[in-house]
Motif scaffolding. Sequence first.
Motif, PDB file in Angstrom:
ATOM      1  N   PHE A 213     -49.105 -11.570  38.124  1.00 32.29           N
ATOM      2  CA  PHE A 213     -48.231 -12.495  37.324  1.00 32.29           C
ATOM      3  C   PHE A 213     -46.948 -12.765  38.167  1.00 32.29           C
ATOM      4  CE2 PHE A 213     -45.693 -13.746  33.773  1.00 32.29           C
ATOM      5  CZ  PHE A 213     -46.446 -14.442  32.977  1.00 32.29           C
ATOM      6  N   MET A 214     -46.407 -11.989  38.632  1.00 31.97           N
ATOM      7  CA  MET A 214     -45.192 -12.294  39.581  1.00 31.97           C
ATOM      8  C   MET A 214     -45.562 -13.410  40.463  1.00 31.97           C
ATOM      9  SD  MET A 214     -42.888  -8.900  39.903  1.00 31.97           S
ATOM     10  CE  MET A 214     -44.175  -7.856  40.405  1.00 31.97           C
ATOM     11  N   ARG A 215     -46.903 -13.014  41.232  1.00 25.93           N
ATOM     12  CA  ARG A 215     -46.975 -13.894  42.431  1.00 25.93           C
ATOM     13  C   ARG A 215     -47.635 -15.223  42.013  1.00 25.93           C
ATOM     14  NH1 ARG A 215     -50.549 -11.062  47.050  1.00 25.93           N
ATOM     15  NH2 ARG A 215     -48.789  -9.906  47.039  1.00 25.93           N
ATOM     16  N   LEU A 216     -48.509 -15.493  40.827  1.00 21.55           N
ATOM     17  CA  LEU A 216     -49.145 -16.366  40.361  1.00 21.55           C
ATOM     18  C   LEU A 216     -48.608 -17.181  39.252  1.00 21.55           C
ATOM     19  CD1 LEU A 216     -52.790 -15.168  41.081  1.00 21.55           C
ATOM     20  CD2 LEU A 216     -51.415 -16.305  42.532  1.00 21.55           C
ATOM     21  N   ALA A 217     -47.914 -16.595  38.275  1.00 27.17           N
ATOM     22  CA  ALA A 217     -47.315 -17.424  37.316  1.00 27.17           C
ATOM     23  C   ALA A 217     -45.997 -17.530  37.364  1.00 27.17           C
ATOM     24  CB  ALA A 217     -47.574 -16.362  35.937  1.00 27.17           C
ATOM     25  N   TRP A 218     -45.014 -16.703  37.928  1.00 25.55           N
ATOM     26  CA  TRP A 218     -43.737 -17.038  38.083  1.00 25.55           C
ATOM     27  C   TRP A 218     -43.274 -18.546  38.933  1.00 25.55           C
ATOM     28  CZ3 TRP A 218     -40.232 -12.277  39.540  1.00 25.55           C
ATOM     29  CH2 TRP A 218     -40.083 -11.445  38.569  1.00 25.55           C
ATOM     30  N   PRO A 219     -44.283 -18.828  39.683  1.00 20.03           N
ATOM     31  CA  PRO A 219     -43.888 -20.063  40.407  1.00 20.03           C
ATOM     32  C   PRO A 219     -43.595 -21.549  39.218  1.00 20.03           C
ATOM     33  CG  PRO A 219     -45.117 -18.895  41.775  1.00 20.03           C
ATOM     34  CD  PRO A 219     -45.201 -18.127  40.556  1.00 20.03           C
ATOM     35  N   GLN A 220     -44.454 -21.454  38.478  1.00 21.98           N
ATOM     36  CA  GLN A 220     -44.320 -22.374  37.520  1.00 21.98           C
ATOM     37  C   GLN A 220     -42.909 -22.611  36.940  1.00 21.98           C
ATOM     38  OE1 GLN A 220     -46.520 -22.183  33.552  1.00 21.98           O
ATOM     39  NE2 GLN A 220     -46.669 -20.136  33.772  1.00 21.98           N
ATOM     40  N   TRP A 221     -42.183 -21.338  36.790  1.00 20.65           N
ATOM     41  CA  TRP A 221     -40.907 -21.778  36.176  1.00 20.65           C
ATOM     42  C   TRP A 221     -40.005 -21.503  37.467  1.00 20.65           C
ATOM     43  CZ3 TRP A 221     -43.087 -16.805  33.584  1.00 20.65           C
ATOM     44  CH2 TRP A 221     -44.037 -17.225  32.591  1.00 20.65           C
ATOM     45  N   GLU A 222     -40.398 -22.062  38.401  1.00 16.44           N
ATOM     46  CA  GLU A 222     -39.648 -21.940  39.766  1.00 16.44           C
ATOM     47  C   GLU A 222     -38.919 -20.665  39.987  1.00 16.44           C
ATOM     48  OE1 GLU A 222     -36.970 -25.173  39.624  1.00 16.44           O
ATOM     49  OE2 GLU A 222     -38.783 -27.020  39.625  1.00 16.44           O
ATOM     50  N   LEU A 223     -39.674 -19.535  39.653  1.00 14.27           N
ATOM     51  CA  LEU A 223     -39.054 -18.126  40.066  1.00 14.27           C
ATOM     52  C   LEU A 223     -39.847 -17.839  41.360  1.00 14.27           C
ATOM     53  CD1 LEU A 223     -39.038 -16.672  36.526  1.00 14.27           C
ATOM     54  CD2 LEU A 223     -37.028 -17.832  37.811  1.00 14.27           C
ATOM     55  N   GLU A 224     -39.367 -17.509  42.293  1.00 12.94           N
ATOM     56  CA  GLU A 224     -39.915 -16.753  43.817  1.00 12.94           C
ATOM     57  C   GLU A 224     -39.758 -15.576  44.065  1.00 12.94           C
ATOM     58  OE1 GLU A 224     -42.182 -18.699  45.081  1.00 12.94           O
ATOM     59  OE2 GLU A 224     -42.119 -20.731  44.260  1.00 12.94           O
ATOM     60  N   ARG A 225     -40.617 -14.724  44.249  1.00 12.70           N
ATOM     61  CA  ARG A 225     -40.330 -13.350  44.644  1.00 12.70           C
ATOM     62  C   ARG A 225     -41.208 -13.085  45.757  1.00 12.70           C
ATOM     63  NH1 ARG A 225     -37.950 -10.226  46.634  1.00 12.70           N
ATOM     64  NH2 ARG A 225     -37.016  -8.560  46.143  1.00 12.70           N
ATOM     65  N   ASP A 255     -62.992  -2.137  41.431  1.00 11.14           N
ATOM     66  CA  ASP A 255     -62.105  -3.047  41.776  1.00 11.14           C
ATOM     67  C   ASP A 255     -61.596  -3.537  40.256  1.00 11.14           C
ATOM     68  OD1 ASP A 255     -62.101  -3.707  44.722  1.00 11.14           O
ATOM     69  OD2 ASP A 255     -64.305  -3.902  44.173  1.00 11.14           O
ATOM     70  N   PRO A 256     -60.169  -3.339  40.119  1.00 12.91           N
ATOM     71  CA  PRO A 256     -59.644  -3.834  39.050  1.00 12.91           C
ATOM     72  C   PRO A 256     -59.623  -5.406  39.286  1.00 12.91           C
ATOM     73  CG  PRO A 256     -58.131  -2.297  39.790  1.00 12.91           C
ATOM     74  CD  PRO A 256     -59.370  -2.225  40.824  1.00 12.91           C
ATOM     75  N   CYS A 257     -59.880  -6.177  37.972  1.00 11.56           N
ATOM     76  CA  CYS A 257     -60.013  -7.668  38.059  1.00 11.56           C
ATOM     77  C   CYS A 257     -58.894  -8.387  38.830  1.00 11.56           C
ATOM     78  CB  CYS A 257     -60.262  -8.259  36.599  1.00 11.56           C
ATOM     79  SG  CYS A 257     -61.625  -7.411  35.656  1.00 11.56           S
ATOM     80  N   HIS A 258     -57.602  -8.130  38.340  1.00 19.50           N
ATOM     81  CA  HIS A 258     -56.314  -8.741  38.898  1.00 19.50           C
ATOM     82  C   HIS A 258     -56.321  -8.440  40.213  1.00 19.50           C
ATOM     83  CE1 HIS A 258     -54.168 -10.581  35.319  1.00 19.50           C
ATOM     84  NE2 HIS A 258     -55.538  -9.798  34.767  1.00 19.50           N
ATOM     85  N   LEU A 259     -56.589  -7.403  40.867  1.00 20.98           N
ATOM     86  CA  LEU A 259     -56.643  -7.126  42.320  1.00 20.98           C
ATOM     87  C   LEU A 259     -57.177  -7.912  42.979  1.00 20.98           C
ATOM     88  CD1 LEU A 259     -54.817  -5.013  43.737  1.00 20.98           C
ATOM     89  CD2 LEU A 259     -57.001  -3.359  43.772  1.00 20.98           C
ATOM     90  N   VAL A 260     -58.517  -7.992  42.712  1.00 27.15           N
ATOM     91  CA  VAL A 260     -59.670  -8.817  43.415  1.00 27.15           C
ATOM     92  C   VAL A 260     -59.620 -10.265  43.123  1.00 27.15           C
ATOM     93  CG1 VAL A 260     -60.547  -6.721  44.012  1.00 27.15           C
ATOM     94  CG2 VAL A 260     -61.417  -7.827  42.063  1.00 27.15           C
ATOM     95  N   ARG A 261     -59.697 -10.685  41.642  1.00 28.44           N
ATOM     96  CA  ARG A 261     -59.969 -12.094  41.518  1.00 28.44           C
ATOM     97  C   ARG A 261     -58.791 -12.886  41.673  1.00 28.44           C
ATOM     98  NH1 ARG A 261     -63.779 -10.193  37.333  1.00 28.44           N
ATOM     99  NH2 ARG A 261     -65.774 -10.284  38.220  1.00 28.44           N
ATOM    100  N   TYR A 262     -57.559 -12.233  41.083  1.00 30.19           N
ATOM    101  CA  TYR A 262     -56.489 -12.965  41.095  1.00 30.19           C
ATOM    102  C   TYR A 262     -55.618 -12.667  42.368  1.00 30.19           C
ATOM    103  CZ  TYR A 262     -56.385 -13.484  36.021  1.00 30.19           C
ATOM    104  OH  TYR A 262     -56.814 -13.950  34.529  1.00 30.19           O
ATOM    105  N   LEU A 263     -55.623 -11.760  43.058  1.00 31.26           N
ATOM    106  CA  LEU A 263     -54.710 -11.537  44.079  1.00 31.26           C
ATOM    107  C   LEU A 263     -55.703 -11.416  45.547  1.00 31.26           C
ATOM    108  CD1 LEU A 263     -52.220  -8.560  42.989  1.00 31.26           C
ATOM    109  CD2 LEU A 263     -51.734 -11.167  43.481  1.00 31.26           C
ATOM    110  N   ASP A 264     -56.981 -11.093  45.548  1.00 35.49           N
ATOM    111  CA  ASP A 264     -57.884 -10.943  46.509  1.00 35.49           C
ATOM    112  C   ASP A 264     -57.316  -9.966  47.540  1.00 35.49           C
ATOM    113  OD1 ASP A 264     -60.109 -11.570  48.234  1.00 35.49           O
ATOM    114  OD2 ASP A 264     -58.964 -13.344  49.571  1.00 35.49           O
ATOM    115  N   ALA A 265     -57.005  -8.896  46.974  1.00 40.74           N
ATOM    116  CA  ALA A 265     -56.513  -7.833  47.569  1.00 40.74           C
ATOM    117  C   ALA A 265     -57.270  -6.475  47.540  1.00 40.74           C
ATOM    118  CB  ALA A 265     -54.954  -7.419  46.791  1.00 40.74           C
ATOM    119  N   GLY A 266     -58.605  -6.598  47.658  1.00 43.42           N
ATOM    120  CA  GLY A 266     -59.372  -5.521  47.732  1.00 43.42           C
ATOM    121  C   GLY A 266     -59.719  -4.643  48.898  1.00 43.42           C
TER     122      GLY A 266
END
Length: 358
Positions: A213-225, A255-266
């Motif tokens: 969420f921080m990596r993919l959703a925050w930027p729509q509010w111009e929040l970068e981290r 593999d948790p869904c958010h780890l591999v499908r959202y973050l590609d961090a498997g």
Amino acid sequence: MKRLPDGRELDLCAYCPDLCLARCPVSLASGDLTLSPWGKQSQLWRHLRGIPWGGLEGIRPLFMCLGCLACQELCRHDVDVPGSLFAGRDLARREAPEIRIIRGEEPDGEAAAERLRDLVPDWRWTPDAEVLLLVEGIPLEAGGAEWLRQVFAALDAVGDQAVGVNPDAVLQSGWTSWERGALGQAESSARHLHARAGRYRRILAVSPEAASFMRLAWPQWELERPGAGPLTDYLADGAVRLAPLADPPLSAWHDPCHLVRYLDAGDAPRRILAALLGDRFVELPRARRETVCCGAGGGMEETAPELCDAMARDLLGLLDETGAQRLITGCPRCHRTLAAAAPGRVVSLYQVIAEAGP
């Protein structure tokens, strides 16, 4: 994340011949086409064309989505089904506030901070942490205390001296409100955490959902981290230097869904397990982006507990196919759900790392 349901994507789903049906854990476990991605998207599509919600039964399908993105693996149009459905939940909340399907409030931050203070080693509780461990409401969840003890033990095992916690650690990234359909609260929580985040070099999320969420959703509010990410990535370099475990049980990784499908961090968890378990580590038949959801995503452990348990047991059937004795996961929600369905057979990645420590 979407602020409003996407009309174009809803059109695509409404007229689609259900190409994604074979991937949706909800429709497979329930046998109900109205709970398939097509059925849920079509219900929202009809409402946006003027058809009333139809009370509880008309709104309930919107809350039968895990947010796992499995449907997108077969979708030729790359439709973001959870994005539209979760925005639809927000729309339903505003238009029919008398219908309450899932609680909307976030965890009690003050109570979570007090509980976390009891769990954390004294030296890691500091306002001057270089790296913040974001735990959100985990201290108050069933099994959350033990999960966090294992996290801190894993950090100690790899010799970490930088990660700390303080009351900022229980702030919300916004993902819990997002999946519950409270988008205004999600944005408010995200902005509050972002305002505090600048004092830390990095923020490590214990929950893969928070990291995505921080990596993919925050930027729509111009929040970068840029320094925000999953804890598994951070631990990998230290964990692979630990001595391999002696005669560990045959183990598979989920593999948790958010780890591999959202973050590609498997990759990071696999590096850790290959180093610590060697040839006692095996893959599930469905792995990486083909992973099967544990069944608890999207708030479904609250909205449909029996269906959640059925989906967990479907996943555990894959474990039986491997002959492995235990299933390892890096998501606290996955662990809670799967361990309830198979007591004694599900362990956290952090427990494995801690076992390999000095």
